[in-house]
Design an enzyme around this catalytic site. Structure first.
Site, PDB file in Angstrom:
ATOM      1  N   ASP A  12       0.882  -1.170   0.000  1.00 52.38           N
ATOM      2  CA  ASP A  12       0.000   0.000   0.000  1.00 52.38           C
ATOM      3  C   ASP A  12       0.922   1.223   0.000  1.00 52.38           C
ATOM      4  OD1 ASP A  12      -2.042   1.794   0.186  1.00 52.38           O
ATOM      5  OD2 ASP A  12      -2.943   0.959   2.004  1.00 52.38           O
ATOM      6  N   VAL A  13       1.056   1.820  -1.180  1.00 55.86           N
ATOM      7  CA  VAL A  13       1.992   2.934  -1.356  1.00 55.86           C
ATOM      8  C   VAL A  13       1.328   4.199  -0.831  1.00 55.86           C
ATOM      9  CG1 VAL A  13       3.366   4.228  -3.029  1.00 55.86           C
ATOM     10  CG2 VAL A  13       2.899   1.787  -3.421  1.00 55.86           C
ATOM     11  N   GLY A  62      -1.385   5.797   4.374  1.00 55.15           N
ATOM     12  CA  GLY A  62      -1.896   6.578   5.503  1.00 55.15           C
ATOM     13  C   GLY A  62      -1.764   5.801   6.812  1.00 55.15           C
ATOM     14  N   ASP A 117       4.796   4.936   3.944  1.00 57.43           N
ATOM     15  CA  ASP A 117       4.321   6.328   4.022  1.00 57.43           C
ATOM     16  C   ASP A 117       5.391   7.135   4.746  1.00 57.43           C
ATOM     17  OD1 ASP A 117       2.663   8.758   4.229  1.00 57.43           O
ATOM     18  OD2 ASP A 117       0.966   7.432   3.869  1.00 57.43           O
ATOM     19  N   SER A 161       9.717   7.587   1.190  1.00 60.92           N
ATOM     20  CA  SER A 161       9.045   8.368   0.154  1.00 60.92           C
ATOM     21  C   SER A 161       8.822   7.521  -1.094  1.00 60.92           C
ATOM     22  CB  SER A 161       9.911   9.570  -0.211  1.00 60.92           C
ATOM     23  OG  SER A 161       9.418  10.190  -1.380  1.00 60.92           O
ATOM     24  N   PHE A 162       7.706   7.777  -1.775  1.00 57.25           N
ATOM     25  CA  PHE A 162       7.473   7.066  -3.039  1.00 57.25           C
ATOM     26  C   PHE A 162       8.289   7.658  -4.186  1.00 57.25           C
ATOM     27  CE2 PHE A 162       3.163   9.333  -2.441  1.00 57.25           C
ATOM     28  CZ  PHE A 162       3.646  10.560  -2.861  1.00 57.25           C
ATOM     29  N   HIS A 176      -3.799  11.794  -7.748  1.00 51.91           N
ATOM     30  CA  HIS A 176      -4.522  13.069  -7.927  1.00 51.91           C
ATOM     31  C   HIS A 176      -3.895  14.221  -7.135  1.00 51.91           C
ATOM     32  CE1 HIS A 176      -7.595  12.791  -4.336  1.00 51.91           C
ATOM     33  NE2 HIS A 176      -6.373  12.555  -3.953  1.00 51.91           N
ATOM     34  N   ASP A 177      -2.980  13.873  -6.215  1.00 58.48           N
ATOM     35  CA  ASP A 177      -2.283  14.924  -5.449  1.00 58.48           C
ATOM     36  C   ASP A 177      -1.161  15.571  -6.259  1.00 58.48           C
ATOM     37  OD1 ASP A 177      -3.789  14.355  -3.199  1.00 58.48           O
ATOM     38  OD2 ASP A 177      -2.258  13.073  -2.273  1.00 58.48           O
TER      39      ASP A 177
HETATM   40  C1  LIG Z   1      -4.475  11.753   0.061  1.00 61.24           C
HETATM   41  S1  LIG Z   1      -3.517  10.873   1.232  1.00 61.24           S
HETATM   42  C2  LIG Z   1      -4.052   9.223   0.909  1.00 61.24           C
HETATM   43  C3  LIG Z   1      -3.659   8.257   1.994  1.00 61.24           C
HETATM   44  C4  LIG Z   1      -4.259   6.851   1.840  1.00 61.24           C
HETATM   45  N1  LIG Z   1      -3.832   6.190   0.624  1.00 61.24           N
HETATM   46  C5  LIG Z   1      -5.761   6.940   1.898  1.00 61.24           C
HETATM   47  O1  LIG Z   1      -6.406   6.771   0.862  1.00 61.24           O
HETATM   48  O2  LIG Z   1      -6.276   7.241   2.976  1.00 61.24           O
HETATM   49  C6  LIG Z   1      -1.902  10.989   0.513  1.00 61.24           C
HETATM   50  C7  LIG Z   1      -0.807  10.243   1.261  1.00 61.24           C
HETATM   51  O3  LIG Z   1       0.419  10.475   0.564  1.00 61.24           O
HETATM   52  C8  LIG Z   1       1.441  10.531   1.533  1.00 61.24           C
HETATM   53  N2  LIG Z   1       2.615  11.186   0.951  1.00 61.24           N
HETATM   54  C9  LIG Z   1       2.784  12.484   0.577  1.00 61.24           C
HETATM   55  N3  LIG Z   1       4.013  12.680   0.069  1.00 61.24           N
HETATM   56  C10 LIG Z   1       4.643  11.483   0.119  1.00 61.24           C
HETATM   57  C11 LIG Z   1       5.926  11.020  -0.276  1.00 61.24           C
HETATM   58  N4  LIG Z   1       6.809  11.833  -0.827  1.00 61.24           N
HETATM   59  N5  LIG Z   1       6.209   9.716  -0.103  1.00 61.24           N
HETATM   60  C12 LIG Z   1       5.319   8.868   0.458  1.00 61.24           C
HETATM   61  N6  LIG Z   1       4.088   9.246   0.846  1.00 61.24           N
HETATM   62  C13 LIG Z   1       3.753  10.530   0.682  1.00 61.24           C
HETATM   63  C14 LIG Z   1       0.822  11.280   2.668  1.00 61.24           C
HETATM   64  O4  LIG Z   1       1.518  11.076   3.869  1.00 61.24           O
HETATM   65  C15 LIG Z   1      -0.583  10.690   2.686  1.00 61.24           C
HETATM   66  O5  LIG Z   1      -0.671   9.575   3.536  1.00 61.24           O
END
Ligand SMILES: C[S@@+](CC[C@H](N)C(=O)[O-])C[C@H]1O[C@@H](n2cnc3c(N)ncnc32)[C@H](O)[C@@H]1O
Length: 287
Positions: A126-127, A130, A151, A178-179, A197-198
């Site tokens: 699960d990339v 959360g 995460d 980090s991804f 989408h982020d």
């Molecule tokens: C919109 S949330 C979605 C979390 C989870 N997948 C959910 O649906 O509840 C985006 C996630 O991306 C993570 N995130 C942001 N930048 C990141 C990075 N560079 N590497 C890994 N995770 C990251 C945040 O910590 C957050 O948990």
């Protein structure tokens, strides 16, 4: 409290059907009751507080014109740093964001688990999962599966606690990372739930590249999103742009993103009214 000013506010809220005037004063309507601190939906604690991640992000809409003229996020213009850097610097914001993410789909998790055959995958990553609520539910429903959540550090620590609380320590790994760096290698599926989408296309490509580099040759990339024009709302479309510089992509845009990495869009599964799961396979695998 200035009672005359409060009266102005209450009268305005009554015009919006949030409050209702009674002989004794005002009370919340059924609609307005959603905003009460005891409503149990997190609105008051997480969405309406200006010092929460969501409240602070809403204020970035003040710079909406910047986003519309440039196609870039408004958040850095307002706060001098991007959304994720801001969360990294302020643990309270980070915490409120993670809680908001968990709360937003807690009632939908059972449906998300039931709507797709997750048991096809012995190992799933699960990339950016959360606080781990969804992965915990998937693994609980499928005792033969193993999960690995990646995460950022504080969120990953919360996920570890979630897995322990569900008695899943033996079937889970958690990596704080980090991804944009290499992901745990060799899994059967890489889940990106509300991640792409982020991000703008350049970053979305970097994330997909990491998934593809890590996946087992017969592995799958599972992208869950509110697909643009099908499941997304115009409000969320704008929010993604203003807050993160991302957007809700349409199906063909996902197809094109994937193709750049040799990913073929195999199936689209409806999980809920708001989310679809796009299953990609690696072209080279031939499967
Ligand atoms: C919109 S949330 C979605 C979390 C989870 N997948 C959910 O649906 O509840 C985006 C996630 O991306 C993570 N995130 C942001 N930048 C990141 C990075 N560079 N590497 C890994 N995770 C990251 C945040 O910590 C957050 O948990």
């Amino acid at each position: 409290m200035d009672s005359a000013a409060l009266d102005l506010l209450l009268a305005h809220l009554a015009s919006l059907d949030v409050m209702q005037q009674t002989t004794a004063g005002y009370r919340t309507t059924e609609f307005g009751a959603n905003l009460r601190a005891d409503a149990g939906n997190g609105f008051t604690n997480m969405l309406l507080r200006l010092d929460s991640a969501a409240g602070r992000a809403e204020l970035a809409f003040v710079e909406l014109a910047h986003s519309i003229t440039t196609g870039q996020a408004a958040y850095p213009r307002r706060y001098g740093k991007d959304f994720w850097a801001d969360l990294a610097e302020q643990p309270r914001l980070r915490e409120s964001f993670d809680q908001q993410m968990t709360l937003r789909f807690q009632h939908q998790v059972p449906r998300i688990v039931a709507a797709f055959d997750w048991s096809r995958f012995a190992n799933i990553v699960d990339v950016s999962g959360g606080q781990g609520t969804l992965l915990a539910a998937i693994l609980t429903a499928h005792p033969e599966m193993h999960g690995h959540l990646v995460d950022l550090a504080p969120t990953a620590a919360d996920a570890s606690r979630t897995f322990s609380a569900h008695g899943l320590d033996d079937r889970t790994d958690v990596t704080a990372g980090s991804f944009f760096d290499p992901l745990p290698a060799g899994a059967d599926a890489y889940l990106l739930f509300d991640i792409l989408h982020d991000w703008d296309d350049e970053h979305a490509h970097r994330i997909l590249a990491r998934c593809v580099a890590a996946a087992h040759p017969t592995g799958r990339i599972l992208v869950v999103e509110a697909v643009g024009r099908q499941r997304s709302t115009s409000e969320m479309d704008l929010a993604m742009l203003v807050i993160c510089g991302g957007r809700e992509r349409e199906l063909d845009e996902f197809r094109t993103l994937g193709l750049a990495h040799g990913l073929i869009l195999d199936t689209v599964t409806t999980l809920t009214e708001e989310r679809q799961l796009l299953e990609f396979r690696l072209e080279a695998s031939g499967l």
